[in-house]
Design a protein around this motif. Sequence first.
Motif, mmCIF file in Angstrom:
data_model
loop_
_atom_site.group_PDB
_atom_site.id
_atom_site.type_symbol
_atom_site.label_atom_id
_atom_site.label_comp_id
_atom_site.label_asym_id
_atom_site.label_seq_id
_atom_site.Cartn_x
_atom_site.Cartn_y
_atom_site.Cartn_z
ATOM 1 N N PRO A 158 0.814 -1.134 0.036
ATOM 2 C CA PRO A 158 0.089 -0.108 0.021
ATOM 3 C C PRO A 158 0.889 1.357 0.015
ATOM 4 O O PRO A 158 2.089 1.248 0.571
ATOM 5 C CB PRO A 158 -0.811 -0.198 1.269
ATOM 6 N N ASP A 159 0.665 2.353 -0.606
ATOM 7 C CA ASP A 159 0.987 3.500 -0.637
ATOM 8 C C ASP A 159 0.921 4.212 0.606
ATOM 9 O O ASP A 159 -0.185 4.230 1.434
ATOM 10 C CB ASP A 159 0.416 4.475 -1.795
ATOM 11 N N ARG A 160 1.987 4.915 1.155
ATOM 12 C CA ARG A 160 1.884 5.643 2.523
ATOM 13 C C ARG A 160 2.414 6.849 2.219
ATOM 14 O O ARG A 160 3.557 7.201 1.358
ATOM 15 C CB ARG A 160 2.619 4.828 3.464
ATOM 16 N N LYS A 161 2.024 8.017 2.871
ATOM 17 C CA LYS A 161 2.574 9.387 2.648
ATOM 18 C C LYS A 161 3.375 9.572 4.176
ATOM 19 O O LYS A 161 3.289 10.748 4.504
ATOM 20 C CB LYS A 161 1.617 10.351 2.526
ATOM 21 N N THR A 162 3.890 8.545 4.948
ATOM 22 C CA THR A 162 4.713 8.989 5.966
ATOM 23 C C THR A 162 6.268 8.423 5.743
ATOM 24 O O THR A 162 6.596 8.030 4.895
ATOM 25 C CB THR A 162 4.118 8.006 7.149
ATOM 26 N N PHE A 163 7.190 8.921 6.557
ATOM 27 C CA PHE A 163 8.405 8.841 6.309
ATOM 28 C C PHE A 163 8.931 7.475 6.494
ATOM 29 O O PHE A 163 8.391 6.822 7.124
ATOM 30 C CB PHE A 163 9.105 9.870 7.449
ATOM 31 N N VAL A 164 9.978 7.269 5.516
ATOM 32 C CA VAL A 164 10.931 6.287 5.672
ATOM 33 C C VAL A 164 12.166 6.710 5.564
ATOM 34 O O VAL A 164 12.436 7.664 4.684
ATOM 35 C CB VAL A 164 10.681 5.134 4.742
ATOM 36 N N HIS A 165 13.304 6.058 6.387
ATOM 37 C CA HIS A 165 14.795 6.795 6.307
ATOM 38 C C HIS A 165 15.205 6.409 4.861
ATOM 39 O O HIS A 165 15.922 7.060 4.465
ATOM 40 C CB HIS A 165 15.462 6.468 7.332
ATOM 41 N N GLY A 166 15.107 5.023 4.703
ATOM 42 C CA GLY A 166 15.658 4.353 3.599
ATOM 43 C C GLY A 166 16.990 3.895 3.607
ATOM 44 O O GLY A 166 17.735 2.859 2.889
ATOM 45 N N ASP A 167 17.906 4.193 4.888
ATOM 46 C CA ASP A 167 19.244 3.595 5.264
ATOM 47 C C ASP A 167 19.349 3.595 6.464
ATOM 48 O O ASP A 167 20.310 4.037 7.019
ATOM 49 C CB ASP A 167 20.210 4.206 4.241
ATOM 50 N N MET A 168 18.516 3.000 7.371
ATOM 51 C CA MET A 168 18.596 2.944 8.658
ATOM 52 C C MET A 168 19.685 2.017 9.258
ATOM 53 O O MET A 168 19.151 1.101 10.240
ATOM 54 C CB MET A 168 17.142 2.766 9.268
ATOM 55 N N ASN A 169 20.984 2.246 9.172
ATOM 56 C CA ASN A 169 21.864 1.208 9.553
ATOM 57 C C ASN A 169 22.457 2.218 10.912
ATOM 58 O O ASN A 169 22.315 3.297 10.955
ATOM 59 C CB ASN A 169 22.783 0.959 8.734
ATOM 60 N N PRO A 170 23.262 1.328 11.880
ATOM 61 C CA PRO A 170 23.692 2.007 13.041
ATOM 62 C C PRO A 170 24.623 3.227 12.643
ATOM 63 O O PRO A 170 24.905 3.888 13.421
ATOM 64 C CB PRO A 170 24.312 0.887 13.819
ATOM 65 N N GLY A 171 25.239 3.065 11.383
ATOM 66 C CA GLY A 171 26.208 4.109 11.131
ATOM 67 C C GLY A 171 25.664 5.491 10.802
ATOM 68 O O GLY A 171 26.051 6.369 10.757
ATOM 69 N N ASN A 172 24.277 5.344 10.839
ATOM 70 C CA ASN A 172 23.335 6.571 10.415
ATOM 71 C C ASN A 172 22.600 6.870 11.411
ATOM 72 O O ASN A 172 21.834 7.685 11.543
ATOM 73 C CB ASN A 172 22.444 6.333 9.152
ATOM 74 N N MET A 173 22.956 6.437 12.644
ATOM 75 C CA MET A 173 22.505 6.933 13.999
ATOM 76 C C MET A 173 23.986 7.397 14.907
ATOM 77 O O MET A 173 24.685 6.880 14.854
ATOM 78 C CB MET A 173 21.965 5.839 14.703
ATOM 79 N N MET A 174 23.491 8.582 15.842
ATOM 80 C CA MET A 174 24.713 8.903 16.506
ATOM 81 C C MET A 174 24.080 8.716 18.111
ATOM 82 O O MET A 174 22.917 9.190 18.391
ATOM 83 C CB MET A 174 25.036 10.300 16.096
ATOM 84 N N ARG A 175 24.936 8.304 18.970
ATOM 85 C CA ARG A 175 24.802 8.323 20.280
ATOM 86 C C ARG A 175 25.633 9.516 20.950
ATOM 87 O O ARG A 175 26.876 9.175 20.847
ATOM 88 C CB ARG A 175 25.206 7.047 20.873
ATOM 89 N N THR A 176 25.012 10.371 21.297
ATOM 90 C CA THR A 176 25.528 11.526 21.787
ATOM 91 C C THR A 176 26.112 11.156 23.424
ATOM 92 O O THR A 176 25.750 10.329 23.981
ATOM 93 C CB THR A 176 24.692 12.854 21.951
ATOM 94 N N THR A 177 26.927 12.208 23.853
ATOM 95 C CA THR A 177 27.534 11.915 25.410
ATOM 96 C C THR A 177 26.611 11.677 26.337
ATOM 97 O O THR A 177 26.797 11.255 27.444
ATOM 98 C CB THR A 177 28.661 13.012 25.360
ATOM 99 N N ASP A 178 25.520 12.692 26.203
ATOM 100 C CA ASP A 178 24.188 12.461 27.223
ATOM 101 C C ASP A 178 23.456 11.537 27.127
ATOM 102 O O ASP A 178 22.421 11.138 27.709
ATOM 103 C CB ASP A 178 23.798 13.815 27.174
#
Length: 320
Positions: A158-178
């Motif tokens: 089905p078509d959706r008009k909501t977001f998808v990231h497209g490359d959601m691997n851990p290298g595209n996430m950042m864990r900040t010091t807090d």
Amino acid sequence: MKSLRELSIENCEKIGQGLAGAVYALDDKTIVKVAYGAEPEAIQKRMSHELTVAQELVRCGIPTPQAYEMVSVDGSAGLIYERLVGEDLSDYIKDHPDEIDALAAKVSEILHKLHRAAPQMDGLPSMKETLLAFLPKMTALYSDDELEILRRTYETVPDRKTFVHGDMNPGNMMRTTDGGLWMIDVGTVSVGHPYFEFMNMYPPYLMLGDIAYGKEEAYAYYAKLMGEEDAEGVQKNIDLMKIYYDGLLHSYFAGLSDDERETVMERIRILAYQKMIPFYAKLPLSDEAEKQKNLQRIKEKYFTESKDIPPVTEWWKETE
């Protein structure tokens, strides 16, 4: 092209490097992401789109750095972003394997929020239409019948008009010091059904153990990409990422019964072979004839197992 403010990075520290660009620290609060590898007009168009997407994600409450301005840098284009202090999630996981389950659960929460957010901006591509448009370029890899199967598979979603990231691997996430988790590298963001997110998310290297030919060469190839010294380091990374992705899937579909969840997770792993096939085809292996034989076996595995997966409308269930 649009006239942009000139920005010098002459005395700026390079704090990140990718295949298509680099990141420089401007001060303790901002960085500039500079794109390379294409014609200036194409780069400016891509970066302008990323600027708008990043600002829309922030408006929707998605944890991603604020993007402020597009600038001209050494004849190319760059984006000035809010600076985050931390490390990418893939590196953090290597040093803190005991936190994998908790981190996967947090990423699952971000994905749920992303997949429910409806952008108000125009011009976001449909991931479904992007995949369909790419199929005619895959004739060297798939037969006409195989391409038709893929086309029908995508069209039933089905078509959706909501977001998808497209490359959601851990290298595209950042864990900040807090302890915060932030989604970065948003140039691949589009709209579509979460099915496409997960189909495209599960990394091909997690399936290296399934290949009959080229395993040692593949591990050596990935050792260079991952910055590991040897195959043992690659295997350790694979083992950690398997735990992470299984934990992510388990958390995302936590609202299902155990049996339903295991069925969905197994189907996603099968569908992920769509990434494994072109990945294996591009591996620089020494015996091309053996490589082609094994490639055919991988394709047969995917098309045999995927034919028993019902249309997504019959098994995909939204969960909290």
